[in-house]
Scaffold this motif. Structure first.
Motif, PDB file in Angstrom:
ATOM      1  N   SER A   1       0.843  -1.193   0.000  1.00 59.42           N
ATOM      2  CA  SER A   1       0.000   0.000   0.000  1.00 59.42           C
ATOM      3  C   SER A   1       0.878   1.242   0.000  1.00 59.42           C
ATOM      4  O   SER A   1       1.976   1.247   0.552  1.00 59.42           O
ATOM      5  CB  SER A   1      -0.916   0.004   1.223  1.00 59.42           C
ATOM      6  OG  SER A   1      -0.142   0.021   2.398  1.00 59.42           O
TER       7      SER A   1
ATOM      8  N   ASP B   1      -0.593   7.074   3.098  1.00 65.30           N
ATOM      9  CA  ASP B   1      -1.732   7.977   3.020  1.00 65.30           C
ATOM     10  C   ASP B   1      -1.243   9.401   3.286  1.00 65.30           C
ATOM     11  O   ASP B   1      -0.931   9.759   4.417  1.00 65.30           O
ATOM     12  CB  ASP B   1      -2.789   7.580   4.047  1.00 65.30           C
ATOM     13  CG  ASP B   1      -4.069   8.380   3.902  1.00 65.30           C
ATOM     14  OD1 ASP B   1      -4.118   9.330   3.083  1.00 65.30           O
ATOM     15  OD2 ASP B   1      -5.046   8.070   4.613  1.00 65.30           O
TER      16      ASP B   1
ATOM     17  N   TYR C   1      -2.780  12.066   3.376  1.00 65.51           N
ATOM     18  CA  TYR C   1      -3.697  12.868   4.184  1.00 65.51           C
ATOM     19  C   TYR C   1      -3.422  12.723   5.677  1.00 65.51           C
ATOM     20  O   TYR C   1      -3.914  13.497   6.481  1.00 65.51           O
ATOM     21  CB  TYR C   1      -5.135  12.496   3.865  1.00 65.51           C
ATOM     22  CG  TYR C   1      -5.481  12.818   2.431  1.00 65.51           C
ATOM     23  CD1 TYR C   1      -5.634  14.140   2.023  1.00 65.51           C
ATOM     24  CD2 TYR C   1      -5.618  11.816   1.489  1.00 65.51           C
ATOM     25  CE1 TYR C   1      -5.915  14.445   0.695  1.00 65.51           C
ATOM     26  CE2 TYR C   1      -5.910  12.106   0.172  1.00 65.51           C
ATOM     27  CZ  TYR C   1      -6.058  13.429  -0.224  1.00 65.51           C
ATOM     28  OH  TYR C   1      -6.333  13.721  -1.521  1.00 65.51           O
TER      29      TYR C   1
END
Length: 60
Positions: free
Chosen positions: A41, A44, A46
């Protein structure tokens, strides 16, 4: 990766200089190339605590 034991062992030449065995590093690279890429992954963005610096800013 070094701390987690997922990278070849390093050797201390002096207190400020470390080296790795070239054959071990090259074997590690080949093993990583052959390994299947599953469940990878991306981070992120954010969840970042700070904003990235703008291109051309004078902050270092």
């Amino acid at each position: 990766m070094d701390r987690r034991g997922k990278f070849p062992r390093r050797f201390n030449l002096t207190p400020r200089c470390v080296v790795w065995n070239l054959a071990e590093v090259e074997a590690w690279i080949q093993e990583r190339k052959r390994a299947p890429r599953v469940n990878i992954s991306k981070p992120d963005v954010y969840l970042r605590k700070t904003r990235p610096a703008r291109a051309g800013s004078n902050q270092a």
